[in-house]
Scaffold this motif. Structure first.
Motif, PDB file in Angstrom:
ATOM      1  N   LYS A 131       1.031  -1.175  -0.052  1.00 22.99           N
ATOM      2  CA  LYS A 131       0.186   0.169  -0.015  1.00 22.99           C
ATOM      3  C   LYS A 131       0.854   1.128   0.252  1.00 22.99           C
ATOM      4  CE  LYS A 131      -3.905   2.068   0.432  1.00 22.99           C
ATOM      5  NZ  LYS A 131      -4.840   2.103  -0.664  1.00 22.99           N
ATOM      6  N   GLU A 132       2.141   1.371   0.884  1.00 24.60           N
ATOM      7  CA  GLU A 132       3.046   2.448   0.899  1.00 24.60           C
ATOM      8  C   GLU A 132       3.623   2.698  -0.471  1.00 24.60           C
ATOM      9  OE1 GLU A 132       3.852   2.128   5.530  1.00 24.60           O
ATOM     10  OE2 GLU A 132       5.275   1.842   4.312  1.00 24.60           O
ATOM     11  N   GLU A 133       4.264   1.480  -0.976  1.00 28.98           N
ATOM     12  CA  GLU A 133       5.194   1.705  -2.113  1.00 28.98           C
ATOM     13  C   GLU A 133       4.412   1.953  -3.513  1.00 28.98           C
ATOM     14  OE1 GLU A 133       8.274  -1.041  -2.092  1.00 28.98           O
ATOM     15  OE2 GLU A 133       8.769  -0.249  -0.273  1.00 28.98           O
ATOM     16  N   VAL A 134       3.317   1.151  -3.823  1.00 23.35           N
ATOM     17  CA  VAL A 134       2.781   1.060  -5.025  1.00 23.35           C
ATOM     18  C   VAL A 134       1.210   1.428  -5.090  1.00 23.35           C
ATOM     19  CG1 VAL A 134       4.246  -0.500  -5.819  1.00 23.35           C
ATOM     20  CG2 VAL A 134       2.318  -1.420  -4.972  1.00 23.35           C
ATOM     21  N   ASN A 135       0.538   1.621  -3.663  1.00 24.44           N
ATOM     22  CA  ASN A 135      -0.843   2.113  -3.972  1.00 24.44           C
ATOM     23  C   ASN A 135      -1.810   1.040  -3.952  1.00 24.44           C
ATOM     24  OD1 ASN A 135      -0.633   5.073  -2.531  1.00 24.44           O
ATOM     25  ND2 ASN A 135       0.562   5.281  -4.333  1.00 24.44           N
ATOM     26  N   LEU A 136      -1.421  -0.178  -3.784  1.00 21.94           N
ATOM     27  CA  LEU A 136      -2.579  -1.247  -4.129  1.00 21.94           C
ATOM     28  C   LEU A 136      -2.830  -1.745  -2.837  1.00 21.94           C
ATOM     29  CD1 LEU A 136      -0.887  -2.812  -6.971  1.00 21.94           C
ATOM     30  CD2 LEU A 136      -2.669  -1.266  -7.086  1.00 21.94           C
ATOM     31  N   ASP A 137      -4.111  -2.056  -2.804  1.00 19.15           N
ATOM     32  CA  ASP A 137      -4.636  -2.906  -1.777  1.00 19.15           C
ATOM     33  C   ASP A 137      -4.622  -4.289  -2.290  1.00 19.15           C
ATOM     34  OD1 ASP A 137      -5.910  -0.679  -0.105  1.00 19.15           O
ATOM     35  OD2 ASP A 137      -7.358  -0.526  -1.335  1.00 19.15           O
ATOM     36  N   VAL A 138      -4.217  -5.132  -1.378  1.00 18.83           N
ATOM     37  CA  VAL A 138      -3.857  -6.405  -1.752  1.00 18.83           C
ATOM     38  C   VAL A 138      -4.134  -7.600  -0.334  1.00 18.83           C
ATOM     39  CG1 VAL A 138      -2.030  -6.064  -3.479  1.00 18.83           C
ATOM     40  CG2 VAL A 138      -1.259  -6.573  -0.819  1.00 18.83           C
ATOM     41  N   GLU A 139      -4.302  -8.705  -0.884  1.00 20.28           N
ATOM     42  CA  GLU A 139      -4.357  -9.644   0.024  1.00 20.28           C
ATOM     43  C   GLU A 139      -3.444 -10.798  -0.157  1.00 20.28           C
ATOM     44  OE1 GLU A 139      -8.102 -11.615   0.066  1.00 20.28           O
ATOM     45  OE2 GLU A 139      -8.034 -12.264  -1.887  1.00 20.28           O
ATOM     46  N   VAL A 140      -2.947 -11.445   1.105  1.00 20.49           N
ATOM     47  CA  VAL A 140      -1.821 -12.610   0.891  1.00 20.49           C
ATOM     48  C   VAL A 140      -2.652 -13.703   0.431  1.00 20.49           C
ATOM     49  CG1 VAL A 140      -0.340 -14.067   1.966  1.00 20.49           C
ATOM     50  CG2 VAL A 140      -0.332 -11.671   2.706  1.00 20.49           C
ATOM     51  N   VAL A 141      -1.946 -14.472  -0.614  1.00 24.81           N
ATOM     52  CA  VAL A 141      -2.550 -15.865  -1.304  1.00 24.81           C
ATOM     53  C   VAL A 141      -1.759 -16.716  -0.794  1.00 24.81           C
ATOM     54  CG1 VAL A 141      -2.788 -16.982  -3.209  1.00 24.81           C
ATOM     55  CG2 VAL A 141      -3.388 -14.487  -3.176  1.00 24.81           C
ATOM     56  N   ASP A 142      -0.518 -16.693  -0.635  1.00 21.82           N
ATOM     57  CA  ASP A 142       0.549 -17.832  -0.420  1.00 21.82           C
ATOM     58  C   ASP A 142       1.700 -17.428   0.121  1.00 21.82           C
ATOM     59  OD1 ASP A 142       0.867 -20.384   0.277  1.00 21.82           O
ATOM     60  OD2 ASP A 142       0.987 -21.045  -2.028  1.00 21.82           O
ATOM     61  N   PRO A 163      -1.023   0.366 -10.406  1.00 15.73           N
ATOM     62  CA  PRO A 163      -0.362   0.749  -9.310  1.00 15.73           C
ATOM     63  C   PRO A 163       0.386   2.318  -9.882  1.00 15.73           C
ATOM     64  CG  PRO A 163       1.083  -0.713 -10.847  1.00 15.73           C
ATOM     65  CD  PRO A 163      -0.568  -0.873 -11.273  1.00 15.73           C
ATOM     66  N   ILE A 164       0.512   2.951  -8.607  1.00 12.96           N
ATOM     67  CA  ILE A 164       1.362   4.427  -8.428  1.00 12.96           C
ATOM     68  C   ILE A 164       2.065   4.379  -7.620  1.00 12.96           C
ATOM     69  CG2 ILE A 164       0.501   6.780  -8.050  1.00 12.96           C
ATOM     70  CD1 ILE A 164      -2.598   6.095  -8.567  1.00 12.96           C
ATOM     71  N   LEU A 165       3.311   5.094  -7.993  1.00  8.72           N
ATOM     72  CA  LEU A 165       4.227   5.177  -6.939  1.00  8.72           C
ATOM     73  C   LEU A 165       4.045   5.935  -5.955  1.00  8.72           C
ATOM     74  CD1 LEU A 165       7.446   4.572  -6.836  1.00  8.72           C
ATOM     75  CD2 LEU A 165       7.660   6.996  -7.666  1.00  8.72           C
ATOM     76  N   GLY A 166       4.274   5.148  -4.645  1.00  6.02           N
ATOM     77  CA  GLY A 166       4.019   5.916  -3.348  1.00  6.02           C
ATOM     78  C   GLY A 166       5.361   6.133  -2.819  1.00  6.02           C
ATOM     79  N   CYS A 167       5.643   6.158  -1.533  1.00  8.99           N
ATOM     80  CA  CYS A 167       6.621   6.688  -0.837  1.00  8.99           C
ATOM     81  C   CYS A 167       7.052   5.631   0.295  1.00  8.99           C
ATOM     82  CB  CYS A 167       6.632   7.885  -0.180  1.00  8.99           C
ATOM     83  SG  CYS A 167       5.120   8.046   1.147  1.00  8.99           S
ATOM     84  N   ASP A 168       8.386   5.708   1.035  1.00  9.22           N
ATOM     85  CA  ASP A 168       8.537   5.011   2.108  1.00  9.22           C
ATOM     86  C   ASP A 168       8.910   6.048   3.158  1.00  9.22           C
ATOM     87  OD1 ASP A 168       9.877   3.499   4.118  1.00  9.22           O
ATOM     88  OD2 ASP A 168      11.200   2.340   2.530  1.00  9.22           O
ATOM     89  N   PRO A 169       7.752   6.076   4.129  1.00  5.07           N
ATOM     90  CA  PRO A 169       7.632   6.842   5.248  1.00  5.07           C
ATOM     91  C   PRO A 169       8.715   6.896   6.097  1.00  5.07           C
ATOM     92  CG  PRO A 169       5.574   5.291   5.136  1.00  5.07           C
ATOM     93  CD  PRO A 169       6.644   4.956   4.517  1.00  5.07           C
ATOM     94  N   GLU A 170       9.865   6.058   6.132  1.00  3.01           N
ATOM     95  CA  GLU A 170      10.822   5.718   7.054  1.00  3.01           C
ATOM     96  C   GLU A 170      11.950   6.871   6.480  1.00  3.01           C
ATOM     97  OE1 GLU A 170      12.632   2.132   7.224  1.00  3.01           O
ATOM     98  OE2 GLU A 170      10.786   1.356   7.610  1.00  3.01           O
ATOM     99  N   SER A 201      11.864   5.453  -6.858  1.00  5.72           N
ATOM    100  CA  SER A 201      11.628   6.389  -7.919  1.00  5.72           C
ATOM    101  C   SER A 201      11.029   6.010  -9.100  1.00  5.72           C
ATOM    102  CB  SER A 201      13.125   6.615  -8.594  1.00  5.72           C
ATOM    103  OG  SER A 201      13.604   5.449  -9.425  1.00  5.72           O
ATOM    104  N   GLU A 202      10.310   4.557  -9.282  1.00  7.60           N
ATOM    105  CA  GLU A 202       9.109   4.201 -10.154  1.00  7.60           C
ATOM    106  C   GLU A 202       8.722   2.792 -10.078  1.00  7.60           C
ATOM    107  OE1 GLU A 202       9.877   3.209 -15.169  1.00  7.60           O
ATOM    108  OE2 GLU A 202      11.716   4.064 -13.888  1.00  7.60           O
ATOM    109  N   VAL A 203       7.822   2.787 -10.388  1.00  5.70           N
ATOM    110  CA  VAL A 203       7.092   1.383 -10.421  1.00  5.70           C
ATOM    111  C   VAL A 203       6.640   0.848 -11.716  1.00  5.70           C
ATOM    112  CG1 VAL A 203       4.611   2.487  -9.893  1.00  5.70           C
ATOM    113  CG2 VAL A 203       5.057   0.118  -9.046  1.00  5.70           C
ATOM    114  N   ARG A 204       6.834  -0.322 -12.046  1.00  9.00           N
ATOM    115  CA  ARG A 204       6.436  -0.949 -13.421  1.00  9.00           C
ATOM    116  C   ARG A 204       6.240  -2.302 -13.406  1.00  9.00           C
ATOM    117  NH1 ARG A 204      11.183  -0.775 -17.625  1.00  9.00           N
ATOM    118  NH2 ARG A 204      11.465   1.017 -16.549  1.00  9.00           N
ATOM    119  N   TRP A 205       5.471  -2.762 -14.413  1.00 11.79           N
ATOM    120  CA  TRP A 205       5.189  -4.072 -14.474  1.00 11.79           C
ATOM    121  C   TRP A 205       6.374  -4.615 -15.616  1.00 11.79           C
ATOM    122  CZ3 TRP A 205       1.912  -6.897 -11.976  1.00 11.79           C
ATOM    123  CH2 TRP A 205       0.641  -6.332 -11.300  1.00 11.79           C
ATOM    124  N   HIS A 206       7.066  -5.701 -14.979  1.00 16.97           N
ATOM    125  CA  HIS A 206       8.081  -6.183 -15.918  1.00 16.97           C
ATOM    126  C   HIS A 206       7.863  -7.699 -16.586  1.00 16.97           C
ATOM    127  CE1 HIS A 206      11.545  -3.498 -15.057  1.00 16.97           C
ATOM    128  NE2 HIS A 206      10.657  -3.167 -14.205  1.00 16.97           N
TER     129      HIS A 206
END
Length: 129
Positions: free
Chosen positions: A51-62, A87-94, A102-107
């Motif tokens: 959520k912090e880094e790429v602004n996505l809500d996720v659930e753990v699958v495995d 996904p949208i680039l977020g930040c690291d609060p620390e 600096s970037e988020v991307r599907w590879h």
């Protein structure tokens, strides 16, 4: 200082989501994730970090695998997006003003198959590319 970390494998078709980190001495692509906070589980940490880094809500699958890094234990989880957001680039609060993200991307899985963590994800999921 020991700081366990959790990170996520988010796979969409034949692509995996990665974040780019830039430091004064270099840059690299990696899976979204980071250090656990006090009294936080690995599973809770991976959901929060995504959520912090790429602004996505996720659930753990495995759970996928456990490794070691300079700060201690790290665990990787397969996670699923809870909605169809991009996904949208977020930040690291620390890091405050000194962000390394600096970037988020599907590879493509093919292009990242030799990455340390991606190769372990592929192995754990028995995916051949």
């Amino acid at each position: 200082m020991s700081r366990p970390r959790a990170f996520a494998a988010i796979i969409n078709e034949n692509n995996i989501l990665m974040t780019k980190h830039v430091y004064p001495d270099g840059e690299f692509w990696t899976l979204p994730g980071g250090g656990l906070e006090a009294d936080e589980t690995f599973e809770d940490a991976v959901v929060r970090e995504v959520k912090e880094e790429v602004n996505l809500d996720v659930e753990v699958v495995d759970y996928l695998f456990t490794g070691q890094y300079s700060g201690g234990e790290e665990q990787c989880f397969l996670v699923r997006q809870m909605n169809h957001q991009e996904p949208i680039l977020g930040c690291d609060p620390e890091y405050g003003e000194s962000q390394t993200l600096s970037e988020v991307r599907w590879h493509s899985l093919e292009s990242m198959k030799d990455d340390l963590h991606v190769s372990k994800v592929l192995e754990a999921l028995k995916i051949v590319v």
